[in-house]
Design a protein around this motif. Structure first.
Motif, PDB file in Angstrom:
ATOM      1  N   SER A 195      -6.763   2.975   2.370  1.00 42.12           N
ATOM      2  CA  SER A 195      -5.539   3.033   1.575  1.00 42.12           C
ATOM      3  C   SER A 195      -5.153   4.498   1.424  1.00 42.12           C
ATOM      4  O   SER A 195      -5.836   5.260   0.742  1.00 42.12           O
ATOM      5  CB  SER A 195      -5.769   2.386   0.206  1.00 42.12           C
ATOM      6  OG  SER A 195      -6.067   1.010   0.358  1.00 42.12           O
ATOM      7  N   CYS A 206       0.779   2.014  -0.123  1.00 40.40           N
ATOM      8  CA  CYS A 206      -0.439   2.064   0.698  1.00 40.40           C
ATOM      9  C   CYS A 206      -0.628   0.778   1.489  1.00 40.40           C
ATOM     10  O   CYS A 206      -0.899   0.808   2.695  1.00 40.40           O
ATOM     11  CB  CYS A 206      -1.654   2.319  -0.189  1.00 40.40           C
ATOM     12  SG  CYS A 206      -1.728   3.975  -0.886  1.00 40.40           S
ATOM     13  N   ASP A 207      -0.501  -0.369   0.830  1.00 41.73           N
ATOM     14  CA  ASP A 207      -0.679  -1.650   1.518  1.00 41.73           C
ATOM     15  C   ASP A 207       0.411  -1.880   2.563  1.00 41.73           C
ATOM     16  O   ASP A 207       0.153  -2.446   3.633  1.00 41.73           O
ATOM     17  CB  ASP A 207      -0.683  -2.797   0.505  1.00 41.73           C
ATOM     18  CG  ASP A 207      -1.990  -2.874  -0.268  1.00 41.73           C
ATOM     19  OD1 ASP A 207      -2.967  -2.235   0.165  1.00 41.73           O
ATOM     20  OD2 ASP A 207      -2.038  -3.569  -1.297  1.00 41.73           O
ATOM     21  N   THR A 210      -0.486   0.124   5.589  1.00 34.44           N
ATOM     22  CA  THR A 210      -1.592  -0.519   6.294  1.00 34.44           C
ATOM     23  C   THR A 210      -1.084  -1.659   7.168  1.00 34.44           C
ATOM     24  O   THR A 210      -1.480  -1.800   8.335  1.00 34.44           O
ATOM     25  CB  THR A 210      -2.629  -1.048   5.288  1.00 34.44           C
ATOM     26  OG1 THR A 210      -3.157   0.046   4.526  1.00 34.44           O
ATOM     27  CG2 THR A 210      -3.764  -1.762   5.999  1.00 34.44           C
TER      28      THR A 210
END
Length: 380
Positions: A195, A206-207, A210
């Motif tokens: 993250s 962050c997610d 990703t």
């Protein structure tokens, strides 16, 4: 190829080097045309270039010399310009090497590793993840590529903590295809996505980063094992659908779980099962007082027999220190010191009397349980 050649010519040092090489090639062919058939020492194009290189380098073996008038004129030009040409060539090569080194240090270069480990993102789990990897795999056999937007100083400080590891740094946004290609992501064997909180990014962002990076990676590499750290549990299913092999929810066990995933899926599943908070497989309970004075194997067998639980360790309270632990009773000096402590009416060992515990995992079978042992860890 045209695009690559244009990119090379954008650099002034590269343009100068190309110009010098063109000049040397032209002079070599010209000397061969002028001298061939008239000079027995120049029987081939190689002979002409041999004389040219030896002269430019100011070595001057004298084994080959021009014989014709035009050949001697060419020789005069080369002799007068040889030192300058040689210096320019050396300087251009040195400039290219320095530029390459600067780019590598700043993370602006590219890697050509294969079957390497790529770690995308930067947060406080990065250092612990590499430390934990050393416990599960022979990590110094791997080439490790870090891809993030950390500053050069942060990277150098980080790398100094792992001097024995083969670490390369790629600076850039790992949600961009050109950045991933510089990390040679197409040939990576393992990819860990942290993250990426560097620069104060929000947890929501962050997610999302990703998820985007996994979708992009799978267009470049379908074979690599991808393990992703996820902040919000509801995002995990989308990240798995995007192509991640496994996700690890953000908690203090992340470093261990991410590292164990590289060793074996079974080992990784075991650690996650034990650490699972919703199932609470590991419990801390008070030690039954009737086991004080008995051995650990007796305690182990009791819990295994009565509740099918496994005792994995003891939690002991450290012994409190008093003045009598340091002084004897038959010494005049010790008696004098003891008297002075009593007259002071102050407990100098107050800090030591605070509760302080030690964890004793998997004691020996003949370990004798004492009054200082207060709790036990069991796996149900």
């Amino acid at each position: 190829m045209k695009i690559r050649f244009k990119n090379i010519l954008r650099d002034p040092a590269n343009r100068l080097l190309v110009l010098i090489l063109f000049f040397i090639t032209f002079i070599g062919f010209l000397l061969y045309i002028v001298e061939f058939g008239k000079n027995p020492e120049i029987q081939s194009l190689f002979d002409a270039f041999w004389w040219l290189i030896v002269t430019i380098a100011t070595v001057g073996y004298g084994d080959i010399v021009p014989k014709t008038f035009l050949g001697k004129i060419i020789g005069i030009i080369i002799i007068m310009s040889g030192v300058t040409l040689f210096s320019l060539i050396s300087g251009s090569i040195a400039s290219l090497l320095v530029e390459w080194r600067i780019k590598e240090r700043k993370g602006l270069g590219k890697v050509k590793f294969k079957n390497h480990l790529v770690i995308l993102g930067w947060n406080n789990h990065l250092e612990k993840t590499l430390e934990a990897m050393g416990k599960f795999i022979k990590i110094d056999d791997y080439y490790i590529v870090l891809v993030n937007q950390a500053e050069e100083e942060d990277y150098e400080n980080f790398k100094s903590k792992f001097p024995n590891l083969n670490i390369k740094f790629i600076h850039g946004d790992f949600t961009k295809e050109n950045v991933l290609k510089r990390a040679n992501i197409s040939y990576a064997a393992y990819i860990i996505i942290l993250s990426d909180t560097y620069g104060g990014r929000s947890l929501e962002e962050c997610d999302e980063r990703t998820l985007i990076s996994i979708l992009l990676i799978r267009t470049l590499n379908n074979n690599a094992k991808i393990f992703a750290e996820v902040i919000k549990e509801e995002k995990a299913k989308y990240i798995l659908r995007a192509g991640a092999d496994d996700v690890i929810l953000g908690n203090e066990f992340n470093s261990i779980l991410l590292s164990s995933a590289l060793l074996s899926p079974a080992y990784h599943m075991l650690l996650r099962e034990i650490a699972s908070l919703d199932k609470m497989r590991v419990k801390l309970i008070p030690l039954p007082k009737n086991f004080i004075g008995k051995t650990f194997i007796e305690l182990f067998n009791y819990f295994k027999r009565t509740s099918s639980s496994i005792v994995i360790g003891l939690v002991s309270m450290r012994k409190e220190f008093t003045i009598d632990d340091f002084l004897s009773s038959d010494s005049a000096i010790d008696n004098f010191i003891r008297q002075k402590f009593e007259e002071a009416e102050e407990d100098f060992f107050e800090e030591e009397k605070k509760d302080d515990y030690d964890l004793n995992l998997n004691p020996k079978d003949d370990y004798v349980i004492s009054e200082n042992d207060k709790y036990i860890f069991i796996i149900e």
